[in-house]
Design a protein around this motif. Structure first.
Motif, PDB file in Angstrom:
ATOM      1  N   HIS A  54       0.452  -1.305  -0.008  1.00 15.97           N
ATOM      2  CA  HIS A  54      -0.139   0.461  -0.352  1.00 15.97           C
ATOM      3  C   HIS A  54       0.871   1.057  -0.035  1.00 15.97           C
ATOM      4  CE1 HIS A  54       0.967   1.157   4.163  1.00 15.97           C
ATOM      5  NE2 HIS A  54       0.550  -0.531   4.099  1.00 15.97           N
ATOM      6  N   GLN A  55       0.326   2.523  -0.550  1.00 20.68           N
ATOM      7  CA  GLN A  55       0.942   3.793   0.240  1.00 20.68           C
ATOM      8  C   GLN A  55       0.727   4.549   0.996  1.00 20.68           C
ATOM      9  OE1 GLN A  55       3.341   4.083  -1.798  1.00 20.68           O
ATOM     10  NE2 GLN A  55       2.759   1.860  -2.976  1.00 20.68           N
ATOM     11  N   HIS A  56       0.486   4.529   2.116  1.00 29.83           N
ATOM     12  CA  HIS A  56      -0.284   5.018   3.136  1.00 29.83           C
ATOM     13  C   HIS A  56       0.597   4.827   3.742  1.00 29.83           C
ATOM     14  CE1 HIS A  56      -4.274   4.537   1.958  1.00 29.83           C
ATOM     15  NE2 HIS A  56      -4.249   3.448   1.828  1.00 29.83           N
ATOM     16  N   ALA A  57       1.702   5.732   4.179  1.00 30.72           N
ATOM     17  CA  ALA A  57       2.912   6.034   4.952  1.00 30.72           C
ATOM     18  C   ALA A  57       2.860   5.693   6.507  1.00 30.72           C
ATOM     19  CB  ALA A  57       3.998   7.534   4.831  1.00 30.72           C
ATOM     20  N   VAL A  70      -1.714   3.844  10.369  1.00 29.41           N
ATOM     21  CA  VAL A  70      -3.185   3.534  10.832  1.00 29.41           C
ATOM     22  C   VAL A  70      -4.706   2.734   9.078  1.00 29.41           C
ATOM     23  CG1 VAL A  70      -6.131   5.293  10.538  1.00 29.41           C
ATOM     24  CG2 VAL A  70      -3.900   5.947  11.616  1.00 29.41           C
ATOM     25  N   TYR A  71      -3.647   2.883   8.078  1.00 29.30           N
ATOM     26  CA  TYR A  71      -4.125   1.835   7.002  1.00 29.30           C
ATOM     27  C   TYR A  71      -3.888   0.595   7.590  1.00 29.30           C
ATOM     28  CZ  TYR A  71      -4.785  -0.252   2.386  1.00 29.30           C
ATOM     29  OH  TYR A  71      -5.739  -0.952   1.698  1.00 29.30           O
ATOM     30  N   GLU A  72      -3.456  -0.060   7.705  1.00 30.65           N
ATOM     31  CA  GLU A  72      -2.409  -1.266   8.294  1.00 30.65           C
ATOM     32  C   GLU A  72      -3.410  -1.919   9.683  1.00 30.65           C
ATOM     33  OE1 GLU A  72       1.321  -1.487   8.829  1.00 30.65           O
ATOM     34  OE2 GLU A  72       2.174  -0.650   6.833  1.00 30.65           O
ATOM     35  N   CYS A  73      -4.040  -0.792  10.927  1.00 27.16           N
ATOM     36  CA  CYS A  73      -4.391  -0.698  11.834  1.00 27.16           C
ATOM     37  C   CYS A  73      -6.451  -1.662  11.637  1.00 27.16           C
ATOM     38  CB  CYS A  73      -4.976   0.468  12.489  1.00 27.16           C
ATOM     39  SG  CYS A  73      -6.082   0.062  13.615  1.00 27.16           S
ATOM     40  N   GLN A  74      -6.390  -0.478  10.900  1.00 21.34           N
ATOM     41  CA  GLN A  74      -8.366  -1.079   9.734  1.00 21.34           C
ATOM     42  C   GLN A  74      -7.793  -1.752   9.376  1.00 21.34           C
ATOM     43  OE1 GLN A  74     -10.563   0.899  10.259  1.00 21.34           O
ATOM     44  NE2 GLN A  74      -9.781   2.316  11.446  1.00 21.34           N
TER      45      GLN A  74
END
Length: 125
Positions: A54-57, A70-74
């Motif tokens: 993914h591209q979410h830092a 946050v992305y990996e948490c969700q």
């Protein structure tokens, strides 16, 4: 340093595809106990392990010594929710993370957005 030591020889926790990720840490081959060889496939998924791109830092946590994403948490909580809907008991699901900041984010998000997942284990390793 000539200090006596004991090294793991047989692992009892993970299916081979997961435990083999850590074999390079050991000087000798690690064997798999019979109890991890005959585990049934995970209901509702094709493979027992996934890597996501993914591209979410990630962010630094306020203390500066840890990280969170946050992305990996969700993603992890949505997957846990999916597994519950596949019939798994919440206390049989563990979300493993390498950062204390990520663990805290997952716990807070679970409490505030996914209260139905109370009982899922969240661990730092």
């Amino acid at each position: 340093n000539n200090m006596p030591s004991v090294q793991l020889q047989v692992q009892h926790r993970s299916i081979p595809i997961i435990s083999e990720l850590t074999h390079h840490f050991y000087d000798i081959p690690i064997l798999h106990h019979d109890s991890v060889l005959g585990r049934p496939p995970i209901r509702g998924v094709v493979h027992p392990m996934y890597f996501i791109t993914h591209q979410h830092a990630e962010e630094n946590v306020a203390d500066g010594a840890s990280k969170r994403n946050v992305y990996e948490c969700q993603y992890a909580l949505q997957l846990a929710n999916y597994l519950v809907h596949q019939g798994y008991e919440k206390n049989k699901i563990t979300i493993l993370t390498t950062y204390m900041g990520q663990r805290q984010l997952i716990q807070n998000t679970l409490r505030n957005q996914f209260p139905e997942l109370k009982g899922v284990h969240i661990t730092v390793r």
